[in-house]
Design a protein around this motif. Structure first.
Motif, short mmCIF file in Angstrom:
data_model
loop_
_atom_site.label_atom_id
_atom_site.label_comp_id
_atom_site.label_asym_id
_atom_site.label_seq_id
_atom_site.Cartn_x
_atom_site.Cartn_y
_atom_site.Cartn_z
N SER A 24 -5.72 5.01 -1.83
CA SER A 24 -6.45 3.95 -1.12
C SER A 24 -7.59 3.47 -1.99
CB SER A 24 -7.00 4.48 0.21
OG SER A 24 -7.79 3.49 0.84
N GLY A 40 2.41 0.25 -7.70
CA GLY A 40 3.54 0.52 -6.82
C GLY A 40 4.73 1.11 -7.53
N TRP A 52 0.18 5.30 0.89
CA TRP A 52 -0.49 4.24 0.13
C TRP A 52 -1.02 3.20 1.09
CZ3 TRP A 52 2.38 0.28 -3.47
CH2 TRP A 52 1.43 -0.48 -4.17
N VAL A 54 -2.60 -0.28 1.55
CA VAL A 54 -2.71 -1.54 0.82
C VAL A 54 -3.47 -2.52 1.71
CG1 VAL A 54 -1.46 -3.36 -0.38
CG2 VAL A 54 -0.48 -1.06 -0.26
N ALA A 57 -2.06 -6.38 1.85
CA ALA A 57 -0.60 -6.52 1.69
C ALA A 57 -0.08 -7.81 2.29
CB ALA A 57 0.10 -5.32 2.33
N PHE A 68 7.82 -4.94 -1.80
CA PHE A 68 7.34 -3.83 -0.97
C PHE A 68 8.46 -3.35 -0.04
CE2 PHE A 68 2.72 -4.79 -1.52
CZ PHE A 68 2.30 -3.49 -1.74
N PHE A 72 10.40 0.86 -1.33
CA PHE A 72 9.85 2.12 -0.86
C PHE A 72 10.70 2.76 0.21
CE2 PHE A 72 6.26 -0.12 -2.68
CZ PHE A 72 5.80 0.85 -3.56
N SER A 74 10.64 5.11 3.10
CA SER A 74 9.54 5.50 3.98
C SER A 74 9.41 7.01 4.14
CB SER A 74 9.68 4.85 5.36
OG SER A 74 10.87 5.29 5.97
N CYS A 77 7.43 7.48 0.48
CA CYS A 77 6.20 6.72 0.31
C CYS A 77 5.94 5.91 1.57
CB CYS A 77 6.28 5.80 -0.90
SG CYS A 77 4.74 4.92 -1.22
N VAL A 79 3.83 3.23 3.21
CA VAL A 79 2.91 2.14 2.90
C VAL A 79 2.24 1.70 4.19
CG1 VAL A 79 2.67 -0.20 1.98
CG2 VAL A 79 4.31 1.39 0.94
N ARG A 81 -0.25 -1.02 5.77
CA ARG A 81 -0.83 -2.34 5.51
C ARG A 81 -2.09 -2.50 6.33
NH1 ARG A 81 4.35 -2.08 4.81
NH2 ARG A 81 5.42 -3.41 3.34
#
Length: 183
Positions: A24, A40, A52, A54, A57, A68, A72, A74, A77, A79, A81
């Motif tokens: 972050s 990324g 992560w 973002v 995003a 994105f 990735f 899930s 990773c 993500v 937003r």
């Protein structure tokens, strides 16, 4: 706890202790798309699970948003937003490393480049995928150097917590501030 916060914590609950990298860059600035892509690519290919966050995003160009969605897994990773419960994430048993910004000049450039040029789309990445991968390897190192770093981190954490407890330096300074405001 919000739905996103609950989703992050539930995801972390499925991971082994100290196995996750939390990434972050906070609200310090907006990374240009080229830099987001380099970061990324490193995160998508690293051997550890990643959370992560973002910040911007949704304001990325459409091709980056598509990247994105397609890049990735899930399970490996997650993500996030926008906002994430940083304190709860950092305190979670699964988190073994924290990749964030710092106040060094190169990072300031990376985070502010888009703001300086008006358009973030034409800004080149200053930190490449390979550099990020090396930093992740060092961060998550299970050898002696990594163990020393984790031990030092725990010592600093204990000192920080002690400062917040009743009688600690931060606690006392806050009390002094409050007294000076109400007197």
């Amino acid at each position: 706890m919000t739905g996103d916060a609950r989703r992050v914590m539930e995801w972390l609950d499925t991971k082994e202790s100290k196995s996750v990298v939390y990434v972050s860059f906070g609200s310090a600035g907006c990374m240009p798309p080229a830099q987001v892509m380099q970061l990324g690519m490193a995160l998508a290919s690293c051997r550890w699970p990643v959370v992560w966050v973002v910040k911007d995003a949704d304001s990325m160009p459409d091709d980056v948003k598509k990247w994105f969605r397609e890049s990735f897994d899930s399970n490996k990773c997650l993500v996030v937003r926008g906002w994430a419960p940083q304190v709860a994430i950092l305190a979670h048993r699964a988190v073994g490393g924290f990749l964030t910004h710092c106040v060094t000049k190169p990072t300031e450039n990376v985070l502010s480049a888009g703001k300086l040029n008006g358009s973030r789309a034409d800004v080149e990445a200053e930190v490449g995928m390979e550099q990020v991968m090396k930093a992740l390897e060092r961060l998550m190192d299970l050898g002696d150097e990594g163990e020393q770093r984790r031990r030092k981190t725990q010592e600093l954490k204990a000192k920080g917590n002690g400062a917040l407890e009743k009688g600690g330096s931060s606690y006392m300074n806050l009390e002094k501030l409050i007294q000076s405001l109400v007197s």
